[in-house]
Design an enzyme around this catalytic site. Sequence first.
Site, short mmCIF file in Angstrom:
data_model
loop_
_atom_site.label_atom_id
_atom_site.label_comp_id
_atom_site.label_asym_id
_atom_site.label_seq_id
_atom_site.Cartn_x
_atom_site.Cartn_y
_atom_site.Cartn_z
N ASP A 1 -76.11 -4.70 -91.95
CA ASP A 1 -77.02 -5.72 -92.52
C ASP A 1 -78.10 -5.15 -93.42
O ASP A 1 -79.10 -5.83 -93.67
CB ASP A 1 -77.71 -6.54 -91.42
N CYS B 1 -67.60 -24.82 -83.21
CA CYS B 1 -66.36 -24.37 -83.84
C CYS B 1 -65.23 -24.28 -82.82
O CYS B 1 -65.36 -23.61 -81.79
CB CYS B 1 -66.57 -23.01 -84.49
N CYS C 1 -74.61 -29.64 -88.40
CA CYS C 1 -75.87 -29.03 -88.83
C CYS C 1 -76.97 -30.09 -88.94
O CYS C 1 -76.87 -31.01 -89.76
CB CYS C 1 -75.70 -28.33 -90.18
N CYS D 1 -80.17 -19.91 -84.80
CA CYS D 1 -79.43 -21.14 -84.49
C CYS D 1 -77.96 -20.80 -84.34
O CYS D 1 -77.41 -20.06 -85.15
CB CYS D 1 -79.64 -22.17 -85.59
N CYS E 1 -73.60 -24.22 -85.57
CA CYS E 1 -72.37 -24.27 -86.36
C CYS E 1 -71.28 -23.37 -85.76
O CYS E 1 -70.10 -23.53 -86.07
CB CYS E 1 -72.63 -23.92 -87.82
N CYS F 1 -68.54 -27.90 -88.17
CA CYS F 1 -69.76 -27.12 -88.40
C CYS F 1 -70.68 -27.80 -89.40
O CYS F 1 -71.90 -27.84 -89.22
CB CYS F 1 -69.40 -25.71 -88.86
N CYS G 1 -81.55 -23.85 -93.55
CA CYS G 1 -80.89 -23.30 -92.37
C CYS G 1 -81.91 -23.00 -91.27
O CYS G 1 -82.93 -22.35 -91.51
CB CYS G 1 -80.14 -22.03 -92.75
#
Length: 352
Positions: A142, A256, A206, A249, A252, A202, A222
Amino acid sequence: MLSAAAIKGAVTLAATEAGFDLVGVAPVDDAPELEYFPRWIIEGHAGEMKYMAARDEQGRLKRASLAHAAPWARSVVVCALNYNTAQPYSTHARDRARGWISRYAWSRHDYHDAVMLRLRQVEAAARRACGSDDLITRCYVDTGPIVERVVAKYAGIGWIGKNTCILNQKLGSWLFLGVILTSLDLAPDLPAPDRCGTCTRCIEACPTDAFIAPYQLDSNKCISYLTIEKRGAIPEELRSGMGRHVFGCDICQDVCPWNRKAAVKNAAEFQPREELVNPALEWLAEMSAEEFRETFRGSPVRRAKRAGLRRNAVIAMGNSGDQRFVPLLEKLAGDEDEVVAESAAWAVRKLT
């Protein structure tokens, strides 16, 4: 020096021995998915995440092309680590007095460190197999100029779901990704086919309508961005949709279908701390600076900072519908932190 095929085999074995659940190799060619990236930046969908718009000396977006960011790279080793645990999903959390911290941040360890430690083992194996001082490698978790989910797709790790997360047919989407850029020319694996089909759960789930379209996310809306990256006051029109989320969060992913039977990881460093699974909102809202440091030392939650976590907690109180929070919120409306105070005043108005 071993053959390219033998080196790839050594890398794959090392990844498995290091504890990774999946490993693959992607080419460095510009993927079609990256064609949208410059427009995504220009339209402001990255919000305040300025690092996403980092450019090279020629003014080109680094994340828009590996050829720009690492012209020496010939292939990308992508490793994935499952972090799912046996606790219920956020969509099953019913206690109004408690908030939600994203599943990946429940343990005492920052996943960046846990993944990087394993990634270094794979890098070392590649160097041993190569047997050349000329090998160039860069490890990222990341932190690099690369869109990890795109290379993960072309390494065969999984497909990019409509929620923009990497999805694996067997492991679902609870995956940490680590990548190694390398000057080795390794044979790429086959891209994973898209198995989302006509499902749009998803997108429909939201609460802040953060998806512009399937596979496209506006970070500004988001909940993960709002509770972690966003500094200062959160726009009022988005607060109600945040529910009782205080850090990240999972909605989503929770809805799934591919996560219904997602495997559970037993690695010690990813085992959750009980107090962080549905944490008490009052505890978070009144947390002192010292307690914040002690509680979240080594944790990803530090990124939200104490002010952000307290802000999120009082907004969650306002969304709880629980009148018992009113006296505390009235007290916090006079807090020395102006953002916490304003958020608390909003929460009082919502509850009364």
